[in-house]
Scaffold this motif. Structure first.
Motif, short mmCIF file in Angstrom:
data_model
loop_
_atom_site.label_atom_id
_atom_site.label_comp_id
_atom_site.label_asym_id
_atom_site.label_seq_id
_atom_site.Cartn_x
_atom_site.Cartn_y
_atom_site.Cartn_z
N SER A 208 0.75 -1.22 0.10
CA SER A 208 0.01 0.09 0.06
C SER A 208 1.02 1.26 -0.15
O SER A 208 0.47 2.23 -0.70
CB SER A 208 -0.93 -0.01 1.18
OG SER A 208 -0.47 -0.16 2.32
N ARG A 215 0.94 6.78 -6.79
CA ARG A 215 -0.31 7.64 -6.94
C ARG A 215 0.10 9.17 -6.71
O ARG A 215 -0.05 9.97 -7.40
CB ARG A 215 -1.48 7.43 -6.40
CG ARG A 215 -2.49 6.57 -6.97
CD ARG A 215 -3.43 5.68 -6.16
NE ARG A 215 -4.29 6.60 -5.44
CZ ARG A 215 -5.06 7.21 -6.25
NH1 ARG A 215 -5.60 6.86 -7.28
NH2 ARG A 215 -6.15 8.14 -5.51
N MET B 1 0.88 17.28 -5.48
CA MET B 1 0.02 16.67 -4.58
C MET B 1 -0.19 17.06 -3.23
O MET B 1 0.75 17.58 -2.61
CB MET B 1 0.69 15.20 -4.43
CG MET B 1 0.29 14.35 -3.63
SD MET B 1 -1.32 13.50 -4.04
CE MET B 1 -1.94 13.07 -2.33
N THR B 6 -2.36 12.96 0.92
CA THR B 6 -1.35 11.90 1.14
C THR B 6 -1.36 11.45 2.55
O THR B 6 -1.50 10.20 2.84
CB THR B 6 0.07 12.69 0.86
OG1 THR B 6 0.28 13.23 -0.24
CG2 THR B 6 1.22 11.42 0.89
N GLN B 9 -4.33 9.28 2.90
CA GLN B 9 -4.30 7.88 2.15
C GLN B 9 -3.44 6.87 3.26
O GLN B 9 -3.51 5.94 3.51
CB GLN B 9 -3.65 7.97 0.88
CG GLN B 9 -3.36 6.76 0.11
CD GLN B 9 -4.76 6.28 -0.37
OE1 GLN B 9 -5.24 6.97 -0.96
NE2 GLN B 9 -5.06 5.17 0.00
N ASN B 13 -4.33 3.51 4.70
CA ASN B 13 -3.59 2.23 4.50
C ASN B 13 -2.82 1.50 5.89
O ASN B 13 -2.86 0.50 6.04
CB ASN B 13 -2.05 2.65 3.96
CG ASN B 13 -2.32 3.03 2.42
OD1 ASN B 13 -3.46 2.84 1.73
ND2 ASN B 13 -1.35 3.91 1.78
N ARG B 144 -7.06 12.29 -4.95
CA ARG B 144 -6.22 11.38 -5.16
C ARG B 144 -6.17 10.25 -3.93
O ARG B 144 -5.42 9.39 -3.85
CB ARG B 144 -4.53 11.78 -4.95
CG ARG B 144 -4.28 12.16 -6.45
CD ARG B 144 -2.97 12.74 -6.43
NE ARG B 144 -2.25 12.91 -7.86
CZ ARG B 144 -1.49 13.68 -8.20
NH1 ARG B 144 -0.74 14.05 -7.53
NH2 ARG B 144 -1.32 13.74 -9.52
N LEU B 145 -7.08 10.52 -2.98
CA LEU B 145 -7.46 9.53 -1.71
C LEU B 145 -8.49 8.42 -2.43
O LEU B 145 -9.40 8.80 -2.94
CB LEU B 145 -8.03 10.27 -0.68
CG LEU B 145 -8.48 9.42 0.54
CD1 LEU B 145 -7.51 8.98 1.14
CD2 LEU B 145 -9.30 10.35 1.23
N PHE B 146 -7.94 7.33 -2.19
CA PHE B 146 -8.64 6.25 -2.61
C PHE B 146 -8.97 5.18 -1.47
O PHE B 146 -7.87 4.73 -0.90
CB PHE B 146 -8.01 5.56 -3.75
CG PHE B 146 -8.98 4.48 -4.59
CD1 PHE B 146 -9.81 4.90 -5.42
CD2 PHE B 146 -8.75 3.11 -4.00
CE1 PHE B 146 -10.78 3.66 -6.04
CE2 PHE B 146 -9.45 2.18 -4.54
CZ PHE B 146 -10.57 2.41 -5.60
#
Lengths: 372, 304
Positions: A208, A215, B1, B6, B9, B13, B144-146
């Protein structure tokens, strides 16, 4: 020991017998096929010999070469340097006009001198170590791309696909790191930007962090240079983590198992591979012929050996004689002659001018041919 | 970004990773709590859980599919089966060693680990087994966050299991007995508590949680192999130590902290993701040096 002596005696007897036969039929052109037909690599060697035989049959069916029949002689290299020197000596003593084959680089290396001393043309079809290049006395021609060519193929492919920021991921072992380094170097020398260069640990399951780095780096393509098992995981997690850009993998990931592990995520993934018959559109009838004749599928190096024999006979035909020097000169003028594995031209080092890696695409859970 | 995305994210994670670590760390901590054993076979129990879950899912996917329903059944069956395996391991390998010196039983645990690993190796030829599910790759995207649906559900399942465990330990009779046994085994025996049964239940629950984590990890990452338990076992052990080994809340906290640390650690400039493990085990050393009892551990004997 006793078996060894018996084997030696048999070989000698056969050699003498066959030599006599060949002299009796003076109208045939003898070509040596140096492949391992015994030992650990025997299956690949046999496949390569079969492929050359198919090519010879085609030539003979079309009226032969210089009006004479082509006849093949096996030189069993057994993927062993000593054995291959013996085999090379046998082939030379049989008065072959040229040699096609060469499977294990280590076994091919010492035979370069044997053929070099005789000035015989040698078309090397499978061995691709870059160490063969400085050892070449000038009579050998390599028609399989060297490993370094893959990075070139990859970089050119990414450029053609409009990739601007490339992320390269390896696994820290020499194969994948080398390919990644070469690709990064070439990509930068082409004036492009490397978005991120990542290394993951072998056996790691959670990627991850890499996925979010990729990304956030704004990469529009990812090149995975290591093997399929972790490659499948990586592809899956890239897609699962929302990466929508292009993904490509090196030849170490060219395995159907990649699709088992990556599942649907591997759809549309690109892969690079050496020219294997099943992925070559030109080889469709070759596969049919091969299956009809030998009742099995051609191995991964069969198309290259087929092309090797075609190339040598093309050169003999062009030279109009079997004289070694003339045939070598003719080989040097090779200019895009193409059979199964794509156009053949040589560099000054007598290696293939272009990369013969083919591009595959993941479609419906399997690799399919995408481009040459 | 944008740095904020970040950051988010990394939290996402870290939570996913952390919930796997926490579920495994719970087993470590509970087993340590009741019989003072560092069960180094626990990571391999997790691996066995993944394979059992895979087997169950393959068997039933023809009938109920390999979606969330099928996966839930696989998790449940794997938890029960591997929980029983944990009890068998305890009976066969650890029970006879209980009065032996600490070191002997620790070595026994390593032996059990090797047995489990090598059995899986010979059964699977060391190949990666693809863990197929029908879960898909959908998720929520914010810039960009998934956040994938899978991540959400898996974290939720992990949270549910942990809440259930907390309730079991604090509210039920066996939970109380467990806490009592962890304080003083001999006194419990004198008071008529069936210590052997309590220990068995501990192994049942601890191994079951590891099996749940294994099956969930298999479904999430998509591939399982015989060696998958080794590294994650060590990391879960680290998580248990960070939280204070012997403490259940500590193990959950430790797992989450470790997951988050790992995921934020890779955001530090010049530390690539290949340094992740170095990072983790440096933390382990730091904790052992400066706060050996961990965050929630107490220095007295009283644990759990």
């Amino acid at each position: 020991m006793k078996t060894a002596i018996t084997a030696l005696a048999t070989t000698l007897a056969l050699g003498v017998g066959m030599g006599g036969a060949a002299q009796a039929q003076e109208d045939t052109i003898l070509i040596g096929i140096q492949v391992p037909t015994t030992g650990s690599e025997a299956t690949y060697g046999q496949d390569m010999f079969n492929a050359a035989e198919l090519a010879a049959e085609e030539i003979n069916a079309n009226g032969g070469l210089l009006g004479r029949e082509v006849e093949l002689v096996t030189g069993d290299s057994a993927c062993d340097p000593q054995q291959s020197v013996n085999a090379a000596g046998n082939l030379v003593s049989r008065d072959v006009v040229g040699i096609v084959g060469g499977y294990c680089s280590g076994a091919t290396m010492p035979t370069l001198n044997t053929y070099g001393d005789e000035g015989l043309p040698f078309v090397i079809t499978a061995s691709n170590s870059t160490q063969l290049i400085p050892a070449n006395p000038g009579n050998a021609f390599m028609i399989n791309s060297t490993g370094a060519d893959q990075s070139k193929k990859a970089a050119e492919f990414f450029e053609a696909q409009g990739v601007e920021r490339l992320a390269v991921i390896d696994q820290g072992d020499s194969y994948s790191q080398d390919l990644a380094d070469l690709t990064v170097e070439r990509w930068e020398s082409m004036g492009h930007e490397v978005a991120t260069r990542e290394t993951v640990n072998k056996g790691e399951q959670d990627f991850s962090a890499v996925v979010s780095n990729v990304r956030s780096s704004g990469a529009d393509a990812v090149f995975w240079t290591a093997y399929y098992a972790d490659g499948g995981l990586m592809i899956r997690q890239l897609r699962q983590g929302g990466f929508r850009g292009m993904i490509a993998v090196g030849d170490g990931s060219n395995s159907p198992q990649l699709f088992d592990i990556a599942g649907g995520a591997a759809e549309g993934v690109f892969g690079f591979s050496n020219p294997t018959a099943e992925f070559l559109p030109e080889a469709a009838s070759f596969i049919d012929d091969y299956q009809a004749e030998y009742d099995q599928n051609p191995g991964p190096y069969a198309p290259l050996n087929y092309d090797g024999l075609k190339l040598l006979t093309w050169a003999i035909d062009k030279a109009g004689t079997t004289d070694s020097a003339a045939v070598i000169d003719a080989l040097e003028t090779t200019d895009g002659q193409s059979w199964l594995t794509g156009p053949i031209s040589f560099t000054d080092e007598k290696t293939l001018a272009r990369s013969n890696f083919i591009i595959l695409e993941g479609t419906d859970g399997a690799w399919t041919f995408y481009d040459n | 970004m944008p740095a904020f995305e970040t950051f988010l994210q990394a939290i996402v994670n870290g939570l996913v990773l952390g919930s796997f670590y926490a579920l495994i760390a719970l087993g470590y901590t509970m087993i340590f709590g009741v019989i003072k054993l560092l069960n180094f076979a626990h990571g391999d129990v997790y691996m066995v859980g993944a394979f059992v879950g895979f087997g169950v899912l393959s068997l039933i996917s023809g009938v109920v599919g390999a979606g969330w329903f099928g996966l839930s059944i696989a998790i449940l069956v794997s938890m029960i089966a591997v929980g029983c395996l944990g009890v068998i391991i305890q009976r066969v390998a650890y029970q006879p060693m209980l009065s032996a010196p600490r070191l002997s039983i620790l070595i026994t645990a390593l032996a059990v680990s090797l047995v489990l690993q090598n059995s899986a190796l010979s059964l699977t030829d060391g190949k990666y087994t693809a863990f197929r599910t029908d879960l898909g790759f959908g998720g929520f995207e914010f810039g960009r966050l998934f956040i994938s649906h899978q991540a959400i559900v898996l974290v939720a399942i992990a949270a549910l299991l942990m809440i259930a465990l907390e309730l079991f330990v604090s509210r039920t009779m066996y939970g109380r007995a467990m806490r009592a046994v962890s304080i003083d085994k001999d006194m419990c025996r004198l008071l008529g508590i069936n210590v052997t049964r309590v220990v068995a239940i501990t192994f049942l629950i601890g191994s079951g949680l590891a099996a749940a984590a294994g099956t969930m990890a298999g479904a999430y990452y998509g591939s399982i192999w015989y060696f998958m338990g080794f590294l994650i076992g060590l990391k879960a052990f680290t998580a248990a130590v960070i939280g204070g080994i012997g403490s259940i809340t500590g193990a959950m906290l430790g797992g989450l902290i470790l997951g988050l640390l790992e995921s934020f650690g890779t955001l530090v400039p010049f530390i690539g993701s290949e340094w992740k493990d170095v990072f983790t085990f440096s933390i382990l050393i730091l904790v052992l040096v400066f706060k050996p009892t961990g965050l929630l551990g107490k220095s007295e004997v009283e644990r759990m």
